[in-house]
Design a protein around this motif. Structure first.
Motif, PDB file in Angstrom:
ATOM      1  N   GLU A 104      14.084  44.624 -31.573  1.00  8.00           N
ATOM      2  CA  GLU A 104      15.129  45.546 -31.159  1.00  8.00           C
ATOM      3  C   GLU A 104      14.649  46.585 -30.141  1.00  8.00           C
ATOM      4  OE1 GLU A 104      18.452  45.599 -32.147  1.00  8.00           O
ATOM      5  OE2 GLU A 104      17.943  43.621 -32.916  1.00  8.00           O
ATOM      6  N   TYR A 105      13.352  46.778 -30.018  1.00  2.52           N
ATOM      7  CA  TYR A 105      12.834  47.861 -29.180  1.00  2.52           C
ATOM      8  C   TYR A 105      13.306  47.741 -27.727  1.00  2.52           C
ATOM      9  CZ  TYR A 105       9.692  51.186 -27.011  1.00  2.52           C
ATOM     10  OH  TYR A 105       9.193  52.252 -26.314  1.00  2.52           O
ATOM     11  N   GLN A 106      13.196  46.570 -27.153  1.00  2.00           N
ATOM     12  CA  GLN A 106      13.580  46.378 -25.754  1.00  2.00           C
ATOM     13  C   GLN A 106      15.073  46.630 -25.559  1.00  2.00           C
ATOM     14  OE1 GLN A 106      12.635  42.528 -24.188  1.00  2.00           O
ATOM     15  NE2 GLN A 106      13.198  43.071 -22.105  1.00  2.00           N
ATOM     16  N   LYS A 107      15.885  46.123 -26.474  1.00  2.00           N
ATOM     17  CA  LYS A 107      17.332  46.318 -26.363  1.00  2.00           C
ATOM     18  C   LYS A 107      17.696  47.794 -26.459  1.00  2.00           C
ATOM     19  CE  LYS A 107      18.199  41.888 -28.545  1.00  2.00           C
ATOM     20  NZ  LYS A 107      18.643  41.234 -29.783  1.00  2.00           N
ATOM     21  N   LEU A 108      17.077  48.483 -27.416  1.00  2.00           N
ATOM     22  CA  LEU A 108      17.363  49.904 -27.577  1.00  2.00           C
ATOM     23  C   LEU A 108      16.843  50.719 -26.391  1.00  2.00           C
ATOM     24  CD1 LEU A 108      16.535  50.323 -31.363  1.00  2.00           C
ATOM     25  CD2 LEU A 108      18.789  50.454 -30.307  1.00  2.00           C
ATOM     26  N   PHE A 109      15.686  50.365 -25.883  1.00  2.00           N
ATOM     27  CA  PHE A 109      15.083  51.094 -24.768  1.00  2.00           C
ATOM     28  C   PHE A 109      15.945  50.988 -23.511  1.00  2.00           C
ATOM     29  CE2 PHE A 109      12.119  51.503 -21.198  1.00  2.00           C
ATOM     30  CZ  PHE A 109      11.517  52.711 -21.513  1.00  2.00           C
ATOM     31  N   ILE A 110      16.516  49.805 -23.278  1.00  2.37           N
ATOM     32  CA  ILE A 110      17.278  49.573 -22.055  1.00  2.37           C
ATOM     33  C   ILE A 110      18.737  50.006 -22.185  1.00  2.37           C
ATOM     34  CG2 ILE A 110      18.120  47.791 -20.461  1.00  2.37           C
ATOM     35  CD1 ILE A 110      15.544  46.246 -21.038  1.00  2.37           C
ATOM     36  N   PHE A 111      19.377  49.610 -23.276  1.00  2.83           N
ATOM     37  CA  PHE A 111      20.827  49.750 -23.348  1.00  2.83           C
ATOM     38  C   PHE A 111      21.328  50.929 -24.174  1.00  2.83           C
ATOM     39  CE2 PHE A 111      20.154  45.132 -22.643  1.00  2.83           C
ATOM     40  CZ  PHE A 111      20.735  45.052 -21.402  1.00  2.83           C
ATOM     41  N   ARG A 112      20.511  51.521 -24.990  1.00  2.00           N
ATOM     42  CA  ARG A 112      20.986  52.593 -25.869  1.00  2.00           C
ATOM     43  C   ARG A 112      20.435  53.942 -25.453  1.00  2.00           C
ATOM     44  NH1 ARG A 112      25.230  50.665 -28.880  1.00  2.00           N
ATOM     45  NH2 ARG A 112      24.745  48.534 -29.422  1.00  2.00           N
ATOM     46  N   SER A 113      20.915  54.977 -26.107  1.00  2.00           N
ATOM     47  CA  SER A 113      20.463  56.329 -25.788  1.00  2.00           C
ATOM     48  C   SER A 113      19.088  56.589 -26.413  1.00  2.00           C
ATOM     49  CB  SER A 113      21.469  57.358 -26.304  1.00  2.00           C
ATOM     50  OG  SER A 113      21.467  57.359 -27.713  1.00  2.00           O
ATOM     51  N   LYS A 155       7.468  51.379 -33.719  1.00  2.00           N
ATOM     52  CA  LYS A 155       6.649  52.583 -33.598  1.00  2.00           C
ATOM     53  C   LYS A 155       5.338  52.255 -32.869  1.00  2.00           C
ATOM     54  CE  LYS A 155       4.983  56.485 -36.217  1.00  2.00           C
ATOM     55  NZ  LYS A 155       5.010  57.168 -37.501  1.00  2.00           N
ATOM     56  N   LYS A 156       4.754  51.123 -33.206  1.00  2.00           N
ATOM     57  CA  LYS A 156       3.524  50.687 -32.542  1.00  2.00           C
ATOM     58  C   LYS A 156       3.781  50.433 -31.050  1.00  2.00           C
ATOM     59  CE  LYS A 156       0.042  47.084 -32.662  1.00  2.00           C
ATOM     60  NZ  LYS A 156      -0.347  45.803 -33.238  1.00  2.00           N
ATOM     61  N   GLU A 157       4.897  49.793 -30.749  1.00  3.70           N
ATOM     62  CA  GLU A 157       5.235  49.510 -29.356  1.00  3.70           C
ATOM     63  C   GLU A 157       5.509  50.801 -28.582  1.00  3.70           C
ATOM     64  OE1 GLU A 157       7.992  46.363 -26.876  1.00  3.70           O
ATOM     65  OE2 GLU A 157       7.867  46.226 -29.053  1.00  3.70           O
ATOM     66  N   GLN A 158       6.142  51.779 -29.232  1.00  3.21           N
ATOM     67  CA  GLN A 158       6.395  53.069 -28.594  1.00  3.21           C
ATOM     68  C   GLN A 158       5.081  53.798 -28.274  1.00  3.21           C
ATOM     69  OE1 GLN A 158       9.285  54.378 -27.508  1.00  3.21           O
ATOM     70  NE2 GLN A 158       8.207  56.183 -26.758  1.00  3.21           N
ATOM     71  N   GLU A 159       4.109  53.709 -29.178  1.00  2.00           N
ATOM     72  CA  GLU A 159       2.806  54.325 -28.935  1.00  2.00           C
ATOM     73  C   GLU A 159       2.103  53.682 -27.737  1.00  2.00           C
ATOM     74  OE1 GLU A 159       0.794  53.933 -32.655  1.00  2.00           O
ATOM     75  OE2 GLU A 159       1.910  55.583 -33.584  1.00  2.00           O
ATOM     76  N   GLU A 160       2.216  52.370 -27.632  1.00  3.00           N
ATOM     77  CA  GLU A 160       1.630  51.675 -26.478  1.00  3.00           C
ATOM     78  C   GLU A 160       2.308  52.106 -25.181  1.00  3.00           C
ATOM     79  OE1 GLU A 160       1.821  47.484 -27.174  1.00  3.00           O
ATOM     80  OE2 GLU A 160       0.504  47.583 -28.924  1.00  3.00           O
ATOM     81  N   MET A 161       3.621  52.252 -25.221  1.00  2.00           N
ATOM     82  CA  MET A 161       4.365  52.700 -24.035  1.00  2.00           C
ATOM     83  C   MET A 161       3.960  54.118 -23.650  1.00  2.00           C
ATOM     84  SD  MET A 161       6.355  50.319 -22.889  1.00  2.00           S
ATOM     85  CE  MET A 161       7.797  50.970 -22.100  1.00  2.00           C
ATOM     86  N   ASP A 162       3.725  54.972 -24.638  1.00  5.36           N
ATOM     87  CA  ASP A 162       3.291  56.345 -24.354  1.00  5.36           C
ATOM     88  C   ASP A 162       1.914  56.358 -23.701  1.00  5.36           C
ATOM     89  OD1 ASP A 162       5.637  57.387 -25.353  1.00  5.36           O
ATOM     90  OD2 ASP A 162       4.817  57.779 -27.363  1.00  5.36           O
TER      91      ASP A 162
END
Length: 114
Positions: A7-16, A31-38
């Motif tokens: 769901e991370y990619q969908k939420l990152f692109i299409f949601r608030s 949460k792990k993917e968000q840390e990598e993005m940070d």
């Protein structure tokens, strides 16, 4: 076998951002993917100034090269147009004699009267 959250990619692109934050708090995979993005975001911020410096140096080098090329072309053009191969050519500001105008002249350069 555990299913990873996709769901991370969908939420990152299409949601608030609020919806993404809520989901990241609940889901360990996201949460792990968000840390990598940070981490990637921080690296990009560090490199940004180096990239801008390099671009500025390239622009300065191009400007200097253009200035030298302009000076070279202008000086060579002035040389070519100012080079006198034929002594009959007269330029602006030179004093013309009666002979230059095509009148018959004597040995002193005065107009000959017959």
């Amino acid at each position: 076998m555990k299913n990873n959250c996709s769901e991370y990619q969908k939420l990152f692109i299409f949601r608030s951002g609020e919806e993404l934050k809520k989901h990241v708090e609940m889901c360990p995979d996201c949460k792990k993917e968000q840390e990598e993005m940070d981490k990637v975001s921080e690296l990009l911020k560090e490199v940004k100034f180096e990239v801008l410096k390099r671009r500025a140096k390239k622009k300065a080098a191009i400007k200097i090269a253009c200035a030298f090329l302009t000076v070279f072309l202008a000086s060579s053009g002035l040389f070519l147009f100012g080079y006198n191969t034929n002594s009959d050519n007269k330029f602006y500001g030179e004093v013309l004699s009666a002979y230059d105008y095509g009148f018959p002249v004597d040995s002193y350069g005065l107009i000959a009267v017959e």
